[in-house]
Design a protein around this motif. Structure first.
Motif, PDB file in Angstrom:
ATOM      1  N   THR A  11      -4.541 -11.862   9.797  1.00  0.00           N
ATOM      2  CA  THR A  11      -4.567 -10.504   9.273  1.00  0.00           C
ATOM      3  C   THR A  11      -3.182 -10.121   8.764  1.00  0.00           C
ATOM      4  OG1 THR A  11      -4.118  -9.615  11.480  1.00  0.00           O
ATOM      5  CG2 THR A  11      -6.429  -9.818  10.818  1.00  0.00           C
ATOM      6  N   VAL A  12      -3.078  -8.930   8.182  1.00  0.00           N
ATOM      7  CA  VAL A  12      -1.809  -8.444   7.616  1.00  0.00           C
ATOM      8  C   VAL A  12      -1.423  -7.159   8.328  1.00  0.00           C
ATOM      9  CG1 VAL A  12      -0.684  -7.558   5.535  1.00  0.00           C
ATOM     10  CG2 VAL A  12      -2.269  -9.485   5.363  1.00  0.00           C
ATOM     11  N   THR A  13      -0.209  -7.123   8.852  1.00  0.00           N
ATOM     12  CA  THR A  13       0.273  -5.922   9.542  1.00  0.00           C
ATOM     13  C   THR A  13       1.252  -5.118   8.687  1.00  0.00           C
ATOM     14  OG1 THR A  13       2.044  -7.211  10.597  1.00  0.00           O
ATOM     15  CG2 THR A  13      -0.027  -6.967  11.809  1.00  0.00           C
ATOM     16  N   VAL A  14       1.966  -5.803   7.776  1.00  0.00           N
ATOM     17  CA  VAL A  14       2.945  -5.145   6.907  1.00  0.00           C
ATOM     18  C   VAL A  14       2.732  -5.619   5.475  1.00  0.00           C
ATOM     19  CG1 VAL A  14       5.381  -4.782   6.409  1.00  0.00           C
ATOM     20  CG2 VAL A  14       4.624  -5.039   8.791  1.00  0.00           C
ATOM     21  N   LEU A  15       2.649  -4.685   4.537  1.00  0.00           N
ATOM     22  CA  LEU A  15       2.464  -5.048   3.135  1.00  0.00           C
ATOM     23  C   LEU A  15       3.784  -5.494   2.518  1.00  0.00           C
ATOM     24  CD1 LEU A  15       0.081  -2.199   1.898  1.00  0.00           C
ATOM     25  CD2 LEU A  15      -0.508  -4.517   2.598  1.00  0.00           C
ATOM     26  N   ASN A  16       3.687  -6.443   1.584  1.00  0.00           N
ATOM     27  CA  ASN A  16       4.863  -6.982   0.897  1.00  0.00           C
ATOM     28  C   ASN A  16       5.457  -5.936  -0.028  1.00  0.00           C
ATOM     29  OD1 ASN A  16       6.760  -8.470  -0.435  1.00  0.00           O
ATOM     30  ND2 ASN A  16       5.385 -10.085  -1.101  1.00  0.00           N
ATOM     31  N   ASN A  25      -6.639  -3.332  10.973  1.00  0.00           N
ATOM     32  CA  ASN A  25      -7.009  -2.008  11.487  1.00  0.00           C
ATOM     33  C   ASN A  25      -8.378  -2.033  12.161  1.00  0.00           C
ATOM     34  OD1 ASN A  25      -4.610  -0.893  10.492  1.00  0.00           O
ATOM     35  ND2 ASN A  25      -5.513  -0.476   8.493  1.00  0.00           N
ATOM     36  N   HIS A  26      -9.288  -2.851  11.588  1.00  0.00           N
ATOM     37  CA  HIS A  26     -10.637  -2.989  12.145  1.00  0.00           C
ATOM     38  C   HIS A  26     -11.002  -4.467  12.131  1.00  0.00           C
ATOM     39  CE1 HIS A  26     -14.964  -2.459  12.764  1.00  0.00           C
ATOM     40  NE2 HIS A  26     -15.147  -3.281  11.747  1.00  0.00           N
ATOM     41  N   PRO A  27     -11.146  -5.142  13.254  1.00  0.00           N
ATOM     42  CA  PRO A  27     -11.281  -4.524  14.575  1.00  0.00           C
ATOM     43  C   PRO A  27     -10.057  -4.652  15.473  1.00  0.00           C
ATOM     44  CG  PRO A  27     -12.204  -6.708  14.611  1.00  0.00           C
ATOM     45  CD  PRO A  27     -11.630  -6.520  13.232  1.00  0.00           C
ATOM     46  N   ILE A  44     -14.951   1.471  10.883  1.00  0.00           N
ATOM     47  CA  ILE A  44     -14.877   1.068   9.479  1.00  0.00           C
ATOM     48  C   ILE A  44     -14.361   2.222   8.624  1.00  0.00           C
ATOM     49  CG2 ILE A  44     -16.262   0.458   7.450  1.00  0.00           C
ATOM     50  CD1 ILE A  44     -17.961  -1.292   9.214  1.00  0.00           C
ATOM     51  N   ARG A  45     -14.872   3.422   8.867  1.00  0.00           N
ATOM     52  CA  ARG A  45     -14.439   4.587   8.081  1.00  0.00           C
ATOM     53  C   ARG A  45     -12.967   4.875   8.306  1.00  0.00           C
ATOM     54  NH1 ARG A  45     -15.818   5.996   3.651  1.00  0.00           N
ATOM     55  NH2 ARG A  45     -17.894   5.362   4.344  1.00  0.00           N
ATOM     56  N   GLN A  46     -12.507   4.811   9.540  1.00  0.00           N
ATOM     57  CA  GLN A  46     -11.088   5.056   9.833  1.00  0.00           C
ATOM     58  C   GLN A  46     -10.212   3.988   9.182  1.00  0.00           C
ATOM     59  OE1 GLN A  46     -11.310   5.023  14.109  1.00  0.00           O
ATOM     60  NE2 GLN A  46     -11.379   7.265  14.270  1.00  0.00           N
ATOM     61  N   SER A  86      -7.169   4.588   6.468  1.00  0.00           N
ATOM     62  CA  SER A  86      -5.783   4.198   6.733  1.00  0.00           C
ATOM     63  C   SER A  86      -5.315   3.086   5.794  1.00  0.00           C
ATOM     64  CB  SER A  86      -5.636   3.766   8.195  1.00  0.00           C
ATOM     65  OG  SER A  86      -6.504   2.690   8.501  1.00  0.00           O
ATOM     66  N   THR A  87      -6.199   2.146   5.484  1.00  0.00           N
ATOM     67  CA  THR A  87      -5.817   1.036   4.599  1.00  0.00           C
ATOM     68  C   THR A  87      -5.530   1.522   3.191  1.00  0.00           C
ATOM     69  OG1 THR A  87      -7.157  -0.524   5.901  1.00  0.00           O
ATOM     70  CG2 THR A  87      -6.527  -1.205   3.685  1.00  0.00           C
ATOM     71  N   ILE A  88      -6.435   2.315   2.633  1.00  0.00           N
ATOM     72  CA  ILE A  88      -6.249   2.820   1.266  1.00  0.00           C
ATOM     73  C   ILE A  88      -5.043   3.749   1.196  1.00  0.00           C
ATOM     74  CG2 ILE A  88      -7.251   4.307  -0.509  1.00  0.00           C
ATOM     75  CD1 ILE A  88      -8.350   1.457  -0.446  1.00  0.00           C
ATOM     76  N   LYS A  89      -4.801   4.509   2.251  1.00  0.00           N
ATOM     77  CA  LYS A  89      -3.632   5.404   2.258  1.00  0.00           C
ATOM     78  C   LYS A  89      -2.345   4.597   2.138  1.00  0.00           C
ATOM     79  CE  LYS A  89      -1.302   8.909   5.051  1.00  0.00           C
ATOM     80  NZ  LYS A  89      -1.342   9.717   6.290  1.00  0.00           N
ATOM     81  N   GLU A  90      -2.262   3.488   2.878  1.00  0.00           N
ATOM     82  CA  GLU A  90      -1.048   2.668   2.833  1.00  0.00           C
ATOM     83  C   GLU A  90      -0.918   1.944   1.496  1.00  0.00           C
ATOM     84  OE1 GLU A  90       1.294  -0.690   5.530  1.00  0.00           O
ATOM     85  OE2 GLU A  90      -0.447   0.395   6.333  1.00  0.00           O
TER      86      GLU A  90
END
Length: 331
Positions: free
Chosen positions: A17-22, A39-41, A47-49, A53-57
């Motif tokens: 998985t990815v914790t920090v974006l490049n 973020n999930h799981p 899934i909604r949360q 959070s993913t799109i916000k980042e």
């Protein structure tokens, strides 16, 4: 401990998985899916949360790069489809058929491509040449870019950070933009294509494309600034929507989907198939309006078509009433 164990075991097709974006590039498909799965799981978000959070980042990077993006709901729909496609592949990973292997290979080939959430009309909205060149480079297949692109992204992020230091806005409110605001919109306002001129073009059998060449050069020869003029012929459009209950792709639960279609003379286009959290008039209007905005056809909408359920026809909270309020004119 759970996250660490899962990462060591490896994530199907992604590795981890990815914790920090490049920082040096706009997020790729691999980054978008990897961050969502973190973020999930792993973080136990729903899934909604995780979509939120993913799109916000991800949107933060586009915002700092000064590139207009789609509406938040459409960004989340794109992310959800990516996740659902990955789930379908994972479900059949035990099958070593030629078709399954081909699908996995095709998916792997796209992982380094840009997770593109740009506004449908972004190239016309952006005015800075370097910003356009940067987006074009980011859209190259495989994201095989040189150091210049990384330096450009660093420069963009750095300059944006300087601007944010003097801004009083809260970082937590960053979200996708549906398009240009009234302040930065550069579209011409003076109408050139009148009904009489349109009729003349039709009688002389000049196509819309050829007509634009003729009118543009005529305008220039008369000494006018073409950017001050609205040259596009506005095609009146009708927007249709209807809630459909369909089976979820990743679960056995039934979900509400809202196909949104526009039609007009020579036009028939599916805009979106939005997933609704409820079938209320507000939810439907909030799905239809951003889809219209993403395609930059708000001014072309002349009529609306829908079934006569109370969620659509309600006097105060019906979708048709709320949509007319959002568009700002009678339909």
């Amino acid at each position: 401990m759970t996250s660490s164990t899962r990462s060591q075991m490896g994530v199907y097709l992604l590795g981890s998985t990815v914790t920090v974006l490049n920082r040096s590039e706009l997020p790729s498909i691999h980054m978008a899916l990897g961050l969502f799965l973190h973020n999930h799981p792993e973080k136990r978000e729903t899934i909604r949360q995780s979509l939120t959070s993913t799109i916000k980042e991800i949107a933060t990077f586009w915002y700092k790069a000064r590139i207009p993006t789609r509406d938040v709901q459409n960004c989340q729909t794109k992310q959800e489809k990516l996740f659902e496609g990955w789930c379908l592949l994972k479900k059949n990973k035990g099958r070593q058929s030629v078709k399954q292997q081909s699908r996995e290979a095709e998916f792997l080939c796209k992982l380094d491509n840009l997770f593109d959430i740009a506004h449908a009309n972004t190239m016309n909205i952006m005015k800075i040449k370097e910003d356009k060149q940067f987006l074009q480079a980011q859209r190259e297949k495989g994201r095989e870019k040189g150091q210049n692109d990384s330096k450009m992204m660093d420069m963009i992020l750095s300059s944006s950070s300087d601007e944010e230091d003097t801004d009083n806005s809260d970082d937590d409110t960053v979200s996708c933009k549906a398009g240009p605001t009234q302040e930065n919109r550069q579209r011409g306002r003076k109408v050139v294509i009148t009904p009489q001129l349109t009729a003349t073009l039709d009688r002389t059998k000049i196509s819309d494309r050829k007509a634009m060449f003729v009118i543009s050069e005529t305008v220039k020869s008369l000494g006018h600034n073409i950017t001050d003029l609205a040259l596009n012929r506005n095609v009146p459009l009708v927007v249709y929507w209807n809630v459909k209950l369909t089976a979820g792709l990743t679960s056995k639960e039934q979900v509400d989907r809202l196909p949104v279609i526009v039609s007009g003379k020579g036009v028939s286009q599916l805009l979106t198939v939005a997933k609704l959290t409820s079938d209320t008039g507000e939810a439907q209007a909030s799905a239809v309006y951003p889809a219209i905005g993403d395609w930059c056809i708000t001014e072309n909408i002349r009529a609306i078509c829908f079934d006569t359920t109370s969620s659509n026809t309600g006097r105060l909270a019906g979708a048709c009433i709320l949509l007319k309020q959002k568009i700002g004119k009678e339909l």
